[in-house]
Design a protein around this motif. Structure first.
Motif, PDB file in Angstrom:
ATOM      1  N   THR A 177      40.291  61.514 111.231  1.00  0.00           N
ATOM      2  CA  THR A 177      40.524  62.611 112.171  1.00  0.00           C
ATOM      3  C   THR A 177      41.176  63.824 111.504  1.00  0.00           C
ATOM      4  O   THR A 177      40.602  64.917 111.471  1.00  0.00           O
ATOM      5  N   ILE A 178      42.365  63.648 110.968  1.00  0.00           N
ATOM      6  CA  ILE A 178      43.091  64.758 110.369  1.00  0.00           C
ATOM      7  C   ILE A 178      42.404  65.240 109.097  1.00  0.00           C
ATOM      8  O   ILE A 178      42.308  66.438 108.834  1.00  0.00           O
ATOM      9  N   GLY A 179      41.900  64.284 108.308  1.00  0.00           N
ATOM     10  CA  GLY A 179      41.202  64.663 107.087  1.00  0.00           C
ATOM     11  C   GLY A 179      39.974  65.501 107.377  1.00  0.00           C
ATOM     12  O   GLY A 179      39.678  66.474 106.673  1.00  0.00           O
ATOM     13  N   GLY A 180      39.238  65.137 108.435  1.00  0.00           N
ATOM     14  CA  GLY A 180      38.060  65.917 108.817  1.00  0.00           C
ATOM     15  C   GLY A 180      38.422  67.316 109.259  1.00  0.00           C
ATOM     16  O   GLY A 180      37.723  68.285 108.939  1.00  0.00           O
ATOM     17  N   PHE A 181      39.534  67.434 109.984  1.00  0.00           N
ATOM     18  CA  PHE A 181      40.004  68.753 110.423  1.00  0.00           C
ATOM     19  C   PHE A 181      40.352  69.633 109.227  1.00  0.00           C
ATOM     20  O   PHE A 181      39.974  70.804 109.162  1.00  0.00           O
ATOM     21  N   ILE A 182      41.073  69.064 108.273  1.00  0.00           N
ATOM     22  CA  ILE A 182      41.473  69.814 107.085  1.00  0.00           C
ATOM     23  C   ILE A 182      40.257  70.227 106.267  1.00  0.00           C
ATOM     24  O   ILE A 182      40.155  71.369 105.800  1.00  0.00           O
ATOM     25  N   LYS A 183      39.312  69.314 106.099  1.00  0.00           N
ATOM     26  CA  LYS A 183      38.133  69.602 105.279  1.00  0.00           C
ATOM     27  C   LYS A 183      37.276  70.712 105.888  1.00  0.00           C
ATOM     28  O   LYS A 183      36.855  71.644 105.192  1.00  0.00           O
ATOM     29  N   ARG A 184      37.020  70.622 107.198  1.00  0.00           N
ATOM     30  CA  ARG A 184      36.190  71.627 107.850  1.00  0.00           C
ATOM     31  C   ARG A 184      36.857  72.995 107.879  1.00  0.00           C
ATOM     32  O   ARG A 184      36.190  74.024 107.751  1.00  0.00           O
ATOM     33  N   ASN A 185      38.175  73.011 108.066  1.00  0.00           N
ATOM     34  CA  ASN A 185      38.886  74.270 108.270  1.00  0.00           C
ATOM     35  C   ASN A 185      39.448  74.889 107.000  1.00  0.00           C
ATOM     36  O   ASN A 185      40.370  75.711 107.055  1.00  0.00           O
ATOM     37  N   ARG A 186      38.892  74.523 105.859  1.00  0.00           N
ATOM     38  CA  ARG A 186      39.300  75.157 104.605  1.00  0.00           C
ATOM     39  C   ARG A 186      39.061  76.668 104.709  1.00  0.00           C
ATOM     40  O   ARG A 186      37.972  77.105 105.044  1.00  0.00           O
ATOM     41  N   PRO A 187      40.077  77.495 104.413  1.00  0.00           N
ATOM     42  CA  PRO A 187      39.900  78.949 104.491  1.00  0.00           C
ATOM     43  C   PRO A 187      38.800  79.415 103.537  1.00  0.00           C
ATOM     44  O   PRO A 187      38.740  78.986 102.388  1.00  0.00           O
ATOM     45  N   ARG A 188      37.939  80.282 104.026  1.00  0.00           N
ATOM     46  CA  ARG A 188      36.845  80.806 103.200  1.00  0.00           C
ATOM     47  C   ARG A 188      36.308  82.092 103.804  1.00  0.00           C
ATOM     48  O   ARG A 188      36.555  82.407 104.955  1.00  0.00           O
ATOM     49  N   ARG A 189      35.530  82.798 103.014  1.00  0.00           N
ATOM     50  CA  ARG A 189      34.787  83.962 103.470  1.00  0.00           C
ATOM     51  C   ARG A 189      33.310  83.598 103.487  1.00  0.00           C
ATOM     52  O   ARG A 189      32.861  82.784 102.689  1.00  0.00           O
ATOM     53  N   TYR A 190      32.580  84.179 104.393  1.00  0.00           N
ATOM     54  CA  TYR A 190      31.152  83.931 104.429  1.00  0.00           C
ATOM     55  C   TYR A 190      30.412  85.237 104.705  1.00  0.00           C
ATOM     56  O   TYR A 190      31.033  86.282 104.916  1.00  0.00           O
ATOM     57  N   THR A 191      29.097  85.200 104.666  1.00  0.00           N
ATOM     58  CA  THR A 191      28.291  86.412 104.857  1.00  0.00           C
ATOM     59  C   THR A 191      27.416  86.265 106.104  1.00  0.00           C
ATOM     60  O   THR A 191      27.282  85.170 106.662  1.00  0.00           O
ATOM     61  N   PHE A 192      26.820  87.361 106.516  1.00  0.00           N
ATOM     62  CA  PHE A 192      25.929  87.327 107.672  1.00  0.00           C
ATOM     63  C   PHE A 192      24.721  86.428 107.435  1.00  0.00           C
ATOM     64  O   PHE A 192      24.158  85.869 108.375  1.00  0.00           O
ATOM     65  N   ASP A 193      24.329  86.280 106.188  1.00  0.00           N
ATOM     66  CA  ASP A 193      23.142  85.487 105.879  1.00  0.00           C
ATOM     67  C   ASP A 193      23.443  84.000 105.687  1.00  0.00           C
ATOM     68  O   ASP A 193      22.528  83.177 105.727  1.00  0.00           O
ATOM     69  N   GLU A 194      24.704  83.651 105.462  1.00  0.00           N
ATOM     70  CA  GLU A 194      25.056  82.257 105.207  1.00  0.00           C
ATOM     71  C   GLU A 194      26.286  81.871 106.016  1.00  0.00           C
ATOM     72  O   GLU A 194      27.409  81.892 105.525  1.00  0.00           O
ATOM     73  N   LEU A 195      26.058  81.476 107.254  1.00  0.00           N
ATOM     74  CA  LEU A 195      27.151  81.006 108.110  1.00  0.00           C
ATOM     75  C   LEU A 195      27.558  79.606 107.667  1.00  0.00           C
ATOM     76  O   LEU A 195      26.709  78.806 107.264  1.00  0.00           O
ATOM     77  N   PRO A 196      28.852  79.275 107.733  1.00  0.00           N
ATOM     78  CA  PRO A 196      29.321  77.948 107.303  1.00  0.00           C
ATOM     79  C   PRO A 196      28.837  76.844 108.259  1.00  0.00           C
ATOM     80  O   PRO A 196      29.245  76.804 109.418  1.00  0.00           O
ATOM     81  N   GLU A 197      28.001  75.955 107.759  1.00  0.00           N
ATOM     82  CA  GLU A 197      27.425  74.907 108.588  1.00  0.00           C
ATOM     83  C   GLU A 197      28.475  73.964 109.161  1.00  0.00           C
ATOM     84  O   GLU A 197      28.316  73.438 110.262  1.00  0.00           O
ATOM     85  N   THR A 198      29.557  73.721 108.425  1.00  0.00           N
ATOM     86  CA  THR A 198      30.583  72.787 108.896  1.00  0.00           C
ATOM     87  C   THR A 198      31.399  73.356 110.051  1.00  0.00           C
ATOM     88  O   THR A 198      32.146  72.621 110.699  1.00  0.00           O
ATOM     89  N   LEU A 199      31.222  74.654 110.339  1.00  0.00           N
ATOM     90  CA  LEU A 199      31.956  75.284 111.432  1.00  0.00           C
ATOM     91  C   LEU A 199      31.042  75.661 112.587  1.00  0.00           C
ATOM     92  O   LEU A 199      31.404  76.457 113.451  1.00  0.00           O
ATOM     93  N   LEU A 200      29.854  75.063 112.583  1.00  0.00           N
ATOM     94  CA  LEU A 200      28.907  75.221 113.690  1.00  0.00           C
ATOM     95  C   LEU A 200      28.456  73.840 114.132  1.00  0.00           C
ATOM     96  O   LEU A 200      28.311  72.943 113.295  1.00  0.00           O
ATOM     97  N   PRO A 201      28.242  73.633 115.438  1.00  0.00           N
ATOM     98  CA  PRO A 201      27.786  72.316 115.910  1.00  0.00           C
ATOM     99  C   PRO A 201      26.355  72.018 115.463  1.00  0.00           C
ATOM    100  O   PRO A 201      25.607  72.913 115.112  1.00  0.00           O
TER     101      PRO A 201
END
Length: 201
Positions: A177-201
């Protein structure tokens, strides 16, 4: 009542719109959003407005699980000059039921990014939680891991095998549970062409 799928419509001038709605709480009314030619249209209670795509200052995508719904994602959107709205991938239905709206949320957020890019947006696009919050969470996770290892060693040294087994079970659940939260929510920048898949359902 919010729907799990985005609605597509055509206004009087033939412009395609995409809509999304969700209930932030059981007692609140649905928060409604539309992507139109004019921009991001929103209605939250008695407040409403339209934000031109080029005037959106930033979007932050994150993973925000709750006890009622572990697959819960959120987009925090800010406007140049002030103003903030949040769009969440789940909606309250009953006291014990929070319904996922994965397909509708993903389609809406993806299309929002596409329209912002087409409008020449210079918005800041960030994924995960803030750097300071993330660092504090990692430190707390490390401290808890050290404490649990210490308890496990003590339990084994004193032949408390039942207690050791319980600690192992807790450690597995915690990592999941907590490990998954930490892994998905790693701070990052992304672009309009490449949305972070781990932050979308």
């Amino acid at each position: 009542m919010p729907t799990s799928l985005p609605n597509q419509a055509t206004d009087g001038e033939g412009a395609r719109t995409l809509s999304y709605a969700y209930k932030a709480s059981l007692v609140s009314s649905a928060q409604q959003f539309e992507l139109t030619d004019s921009g991001l249209s929103w209605r939250i209670g008695s407040r409403s407005g339209v934000w031109p795509y080029a005037e959106i200052a930033s979007i932050r995508l994150s993973y925000r699980p709750m006890s009622m719904q572990t697959r819960r994602f959120r987009a925090d959107i800010r406007k140049i000059g002030g103003g903030k709205i949040a769009i969440v991938s789940t909606s309250w239905q009953t006291v014990t039921l929070m319904t996922p709206q994965d397909q509708g949320y993903r389609a809406f957020i993806t299309e929002l990014h596409r329209r912002m890019k087409a409008a020449g947006s210079k918005a800041s696009l960030a994924g995960g939680i803030g750097t300071v919050t993330y660092g504090a969470a990692v430190v707390m996770l490390a401290l808890l891991a050290i404490a649990m290892v210490g308890l496990l060693v003590r339990a084994l040294a004193t032949s408390e095998f039942t207690g050791a087994l319980f600690l192992v079970g807790i450690a597995i659940w915690f990592a999941w549970t907590i490990g998954g939260f930490i892994k998905r929510n790693r701070p990052r920048r992304y672009t309009f062409d490449e949305l972070p898949e781990t932050l979308l359902p």
